[in-house]
Motif scaffolding. Structure first.
Motif, PDB file in Angstrom:
ATOM      1  N   VAL A  72     -10.095  -5.055   4.985  1.00  0.00           N
ATOM      2  CA  VAL A  72     -10.795  -6.196   4.395  1.00  0.00           C
ATOM      3  C   VAL A  72     -12.160  -5.749   3.872  1.00  0.00           C
ATOM      4  O   VAL A  72     -12.536  -6.045   2.729  1.00  0.00           O
ATOM      5  N   GLN A  73     -12.906  -5.038   4.694  1.00  0.00           N
ATOM      6  CA  GLN A  73     -14.239  -4.602   4.282  1.00  0.00           C
ATOM      7  C   GLN A  73     -14.166  -3.648   3.086  1.00  0.00           C
ATOM      8  O   GLN A  73     -14.971  -3.754   2.153  1.00  0.00           O
ATOM      9  N   ALA A  74     -13.205  -2.727   3.102  1.00  0.00           N
ATOM     10  CA  ALA A  74     -13.049  -1.794   1.977  1.00  0.00           C
ATOM     11  C   ALA A  74     -12.712  -2.554   0.700  1.00  0.00           C
ATOM     12  O   ALA A  74     -13.258  -2.257  -0.376  1.00  0.00           O
ATOM     13  N   ALA A  75     -11.823  -3.541   0.795  1.00  0.00           N
ATOM     14  CA  ALA A  75     -11.444  -4.320  -0.381  1.00  0.00           C
ATOM     15  C   ALA A  75     -12.638  -5.078  -0.943  1.00  0.00           C
ATOM     16  O   ALA A  75     -12.879  -5.063  -2.158  1.00  0.00           O
ATOM     17  N   ILE A  76     -13.398  -5.724  -0.082  1.00  0.00           N
ATOM     18  CA  ILE A  76     -14.559  -6.485  -0.543  1.00  0.00           C
ATOM     19  C   ILE A  76     -15.559  -5.549  -1.217  1.00  0.00           C
ATOM     20  O   ILE A  76     -16.104  -5.872  -2.280  1.00  0.00           O
ATOM     21  N   ASP A  77     -15.786  -4.397  -0.622  1.00  0.00           N
ATOM     22  CA  ASP A  77     -16.708  -3.426  -1.228  1.00  0.00           C
ATOM     23  C   ASP A  77     -16.220  -3.001  -2.608  1.00  0.00           C
ATOM     24  O   ASP A  77     -16.982  -3.021  -3.578  1.00  0.00           O
ATOM     25  N   LEU A  78     -14.967  -2.625  -2.703  1.00  0.00           N
ATOM     26  CA  LEU A  78     -14.424  -2.148  -3.976  1.00  0.00           C
ATOM     27  C   LEU A  78     -14.358  -3.250  -5.022  1.00  0.00           C
ATOM     28  O   LEU A  78     -14.670  -3.020  -6.201  1.00  0.00           O
ATOM     29  N   PHE A  79     -13.951  -4.445  -4.623  1.00  0.00           N
ATOM     30  CA  PHE A  79     -13.906  -5.554  -5.576  1.00  0.00           C
ATOM     31  C   PHE A  79     -15.305  -5.816  -6.131  1.00  0.00           C
ATOM     32  O   PHE A  79     -15.471  -6.115  -7.313  1.00  0.00           O
ATOM     33  N   GLY A  80     -16.309  -5.726  -5.264  1.00  0.00           N
ATOM     34  CA  GLY A  80     -17.682  -5.933  -5.706  1.00  0.00           C
ATOM     35  C   GLY A  80     -18.179  -4.819  -6.612  1.00  0.00           C
ATOM     36  O   GLY A  80     -18.923  -5.057  -7.559  1.00  0.00           O
ATOM     37  N   HIS A 102     -13.150 -14.677  -9.858  1.00  0.00           N
ATOM     38  CA  HIS A 102     -11.807 -14.428 -10.384  1.00  0.00           C
ATOM     39  C   HIS A 102     -10.941 -15.679 -10.224  1.00  0.00           C
ATOM     40  O   HIS A 102     -10.783 -16.210  -9.121  1.00  0.00           O
ATOM     41  N   CYS A 103     -10.351 -16.137 -11.315  1.00  0.00           N
ATOM     42  CA  CYS A 103      -9.561 -17.371 -11.329  1.00  0.00           C
ATOM     43  C   CYS A 103      -8.414 -17.341 -10.323  1.00  0.00           C
ATOM     44  O   CYS A 103      -8.191 -18.301  -9.592  1.00  0.00           O
ATOM     45  N   GLU A 104      -7.672 -16.237 -10.272  1.00  0.00           N
ATOM     46  CA  GLU A 104      -6.538 -16.132  -9.354  1.00  0.00           C
ATOM     47  C   GLU A 104      -6.983 -16.279  -7.902  1.00  0.00           C
ATOM     48  O   GLU A 104      -6.302 -16.907  -7.094  1.00  0.00           O
ATOM     49  N   LEU A 105      -8.146 -15.731  -7.591  1.00  0.00           N
ATOM     50  CA  LEU A 105      -8.655 -15.812  -6.222  1.00  0.00           C
ATOM     51  C   LEU A 105      -9.162 -17.215  -5.896  1.00  0.00           C
ATOM     52  O   LEU A 105      -8.999 -17.688  -4.771  1.00  0.00           O
ATOM     53  N   ARG A 106      -9.753 -17.879  -6.878  1.00  0.00           N
ATOM     54  CA  ARG A 106     -10.181 -19.265  -6.648  1.00  0.00           C
ATOM     55  C   ARG A 106      -8.976 -20.158  -6.402  1.00  0.00           C
ATOM     56  O   ARG A 106      -9.008 -21.045  -5.543  1.00  0.00           O
ATOM     57  N   GLU A 107      -7.895 -19.927  -7.153  1.00  0.00           N
ATOM     58  CA  GLU A 107      -6.659 -20.692  -6.926  1.00  0.00           C
ATOM     59  C   GLU A 107      -6.121 -20.441  -5.523  1.00  0.00           C
ATOM     60  O   GLU A 107      -5.693 -21.372  -4.835  1.00  0.00           O
ATOM     61  N   ARG A 108      -6.146 -19.183  -5.083  1.00  0.00           N
ATOM     62  CA  ARG A 108      -5.637 -18.843  -3.750  1.00  0.00           C
ATOM     63  C   ARG A 108      -6.508 -19.488  -2.672  1.00  0.00           C
ATOM     64  O   ARG A 108      -6.007 -19.957  -1.657  1.00  0.00           O
ATOM     65  N   ALA A 109      -7.821 -19.528  -2.899  1.00  0.00           N
ATOM     66  CA  ALA A 109      -8.722 -20.172  -1.945  1.00  0.00           C
ATOM     67  C   ALA A 109      -8.437 -21.672  -1.856  1.00  0.00           C
ATOM     68  O   ALA A 109      -8.448 -22.257  -0.762  1.00  0.00           O
ATOM     69  N   HIS A 124      -0.140  -4.647   6.896  1.00  0.00           N
ATOM     70  CA  HIS A 124      -1.057  -5.747   7.188  1.00  0.00           C
ATOM     71  C   HIS A 124      -1.083  -6.838   6.119  1.00  0.00           C
ATOM     72  O   HIS A 124      -1.316  -8.011   6.434  1.00  0.00           O
ATOM     73  N   PHE A 125      -0.868  -6.452   4.857  1.00  0.00           N
ATOM     74  CA  PHE A 125      -1.008  -7.407   3.755  1.00  0.00           C
ATOM     75  C   PHE A 125       0.088  -7.184   2.720  1.00  0.00           C
ATOM     76  O   PHE A 125       0.419  -6.043   2.414  1.00  0.00           O
ATOM     77  N   PRO A 126       0.611  -8.260   2.115  1.00  0.00           N
ATOM     78  CA  PRO A 126       1.646  -8.096   1.097  1.00  0.00           C
ATOM     79  C   PRO A 126       1.109  -7.604  -0.250  1.00  0.00           C
ATOM     80  O   PRO A 126       1.835  -6.998  -1.025  1.00  0.00           O
ATOM     81  N   ASP A 127      -0.185  -7.882  -0.532  1.00  0.00           N
ATOM     82  CA  ASP A 127      -0.776  -7.443  -1.789  1.00  0.00           C
ATOM     83  C   ASP A 127      -2.300  -7.470  -1.664  1.00  0.00           C
ATOM     84  O   ASP A 127      -2.837  -7.926  -0.657  1.00  0.00           O
ATOM     85  N   LYS A 128      -2.981  -6.994  -2.689  1.00  0.00           N
ATOM     86  CA  LYS A 128      -4.442  -6.878  -2.604  1.00  0.00           C
ATOM     87  C   LYS A 128      -5.135  -8.240  -2.570  1.00  0.00           C
ATOM     88  O   LYS A 128      -6.227  -8.359  -2.020  1.00  0.00           O
ATOM     89  N   ARG A 129      -4.518  -9.252  -3.129  1.00  0.00           N
ATOM     90  CA  ARG A 129      -5.119 -10.584  -3.100  1.00  0.00           C
ATOM     91  C   ARG A 129      -5.211 -11.099  -1.671  1.00  0.00           C
ATOM     92  O   ARG A 129      -6.225 -11.669  -1.259  1.00  0.00           O
ATOM     93  N   GLU A 130      -4.160 -10.892  -0.911  1.00  0.00           N
ATOM     94  CA  GLU A 130      -4.095 -11.457   0.441  1.00  0.00           C
ATOM     95  C   GLU A 130      -5.067 -10.814   1.415  1.00  0.00           C
ATOM     96  O   GLU A 130      -5.372 -11.394   2.456  1.00  0.00           O
ATOM     97  N   VAL A 131      -5.583  -9.634   1.075  1.00  0.00           N
ATOM     98  CA  VAL A 131      -6.560  -9.003   1.959  1.00  0.00           C
ATOM     99  C   VAL A 131      -7.814  -9.874   2.096  1.00  0.00           C
ATOM    100  O   VAL A 131      -8.479  -9.861   3.126  1.00  0.00           O
ATOM    101  N   LEU A 132      -8.091 -10.680   1.077  1.00  0.00           N
ATOM    102  CA  LEU A 132      -9.259 -11.562   1.114  1.00  0.00           C
ATOM    103  C   LEU A 132      -9.011 -12.849   1.893  1.00  0.00           C
ATOM    104  O   LEU A 132      -9.950 -13.586   2.193  1.00  0.00           O
ATOM    105  N   PHE A 133      -7.766 -13.120   2.204  1.00  0.00           N
ATOM    106  CA  PHE A 133      -7.419 -14.357   2.893  1.00  0.00           C
ATOM    107  C   PHE A 133      -6.784 -14.061   4.251  1.00  0.00           C
ATOM    108  O   PHE A 133      -5.979 -14.836   4.757  1.00  0.00           O
ATOM    109  N   ALA A 134      -7.178 -12.954   4.823  1.00  0.00           N
ATOM    110  CA  ALA A 134      -6.653 -12.521   6.114  1.00  0.00           C
ATOM    111  C   ALA A 134      -6.890 -13.592   7.172  1.00  0.00           C
ATOM    112  O   ALA A 134      -7.948 -14.210   7.219  1.00  0.00           O
ATOM    113  N   GLY A 135      -5.899 -13.818   7.978  1.00  0.00           N
ATOM    114  CA  GLY A 135      -6.055 -14.727   9.102  1.00  0.00           C
ATOM    115  C   GLY A 135      -5.682 -16.168   8.839  1.00  0.00           C
ATOM    116  O   GLY A 135      -5.877 -17.024   9.703  1.00  0.00           O
ATOM    117  N   GLN A 136      -5.141 -16.481   7.676  1.00  0.00           N
ATOM    118  CA  GLN A 136      -4.822 -17.874   7.368  1.00  0.00           C
ATOM    119  C   GLN A 136      -3.862 -18.470   8.391  1.00  0.00           C
ATOM    120  O   GLN A 136      -4.047 -19.608   8.831  1.00  0.00           O
TER     121      GLN A 136
END
Length: 190
Positions: A13-21, A112-119, A47-59
């Motif tokens: 999760v932390q690596a993804a957030i860093d890289l996305f930023g 990112h629109c896709e991430l806002r939709e997922r949120a 742990h995750f099915p795709d890179k999008r879901e890494v931001l929504f871990a724990g749902q």
């Protein structure tokens, strides 16, 4: 960092957030996330099915905590008292690490629109979980749905306040404050 070190999920999760930023969501690959975390792509996909879901871990865990918190509320609890109990259970699960990367997480999602939709979908799932828990306690609609929506909004507002660097309140305290504000605003509508 050795691959065997604990907390692989949090490291991803932390690596993804860093890289996305750093390079943007679209330009970041799963391989890059895994490499930054000191792990393999195979470990990422455990742990995750795709890179999008890494931001929504724990749902799923969040939904479970809400349902258990609502079920544990006293039998005499009003719908909003039940929602407060559910939110207490959820808020207590958040860690200092989540608070630390929260602002960057929200920035990435907001860009990112896709991430806002997922949120939005995640928020809807949590609202549905709360409404179902209230229905299970015998609360009819529209009271159950309204209380669930207020709970989801209260949590969202509290989380945004909690991750603000100047904040010195706990997430449970902010959740109660937000729910009380919404309760007062709803009462003022009549």
């Amino acid at each position: 960092m050795a691959r065997w070190e604990p907390n692989a999920r949090l490291r991803l999760v932390q690596a993804a957030i860093d890289l996305f930023g750093e390079q943007g969501y679209d330009s970041t690959t799963v391989a890059q996330i895994a490499e930054r975390a000191g792990l393999t792509k195979t470990t990422f996909f455990r742990h995750f099915p795709d890179k999008r879901e890494v931001l929504f871990a724990g749902q799923e865990e969040h939904g479970r905590l809400l349902a258990e918190g609502a079920a544990a509320a006293p039998g005499t609890a009003t719908p909003l008292e039940t929602v407060a109990a559910a939110l207490d259970a959820l808020a207590a699960s958040f860690t200092p690490e989540q608070r630390a990367f929260g602002p960057r997480l929200m920035q990435v999602i907001g860009s990112h629109c896709e991430l806002r939709e997922r949120a939005a979908f995640k928020s809807l799932n949590l609202t549905t979980t709360l409404a179902t828990a209230l229905h299970d306690r015998g609360v009819p609609d529209p009271a159950a749905s309204l209380a669930a929506h207020l709970g989801a909004q209260a949590f969202s507002t509290a989380f945004a306040r909690w991750i603000t660097p100047a904040n010195d309140h706990t997430l449970p305290d902010l959740t109660h404050q937000s729910l009380n504000e919404l309760r007062e605003a709803t009462a003022a509508l009549t």
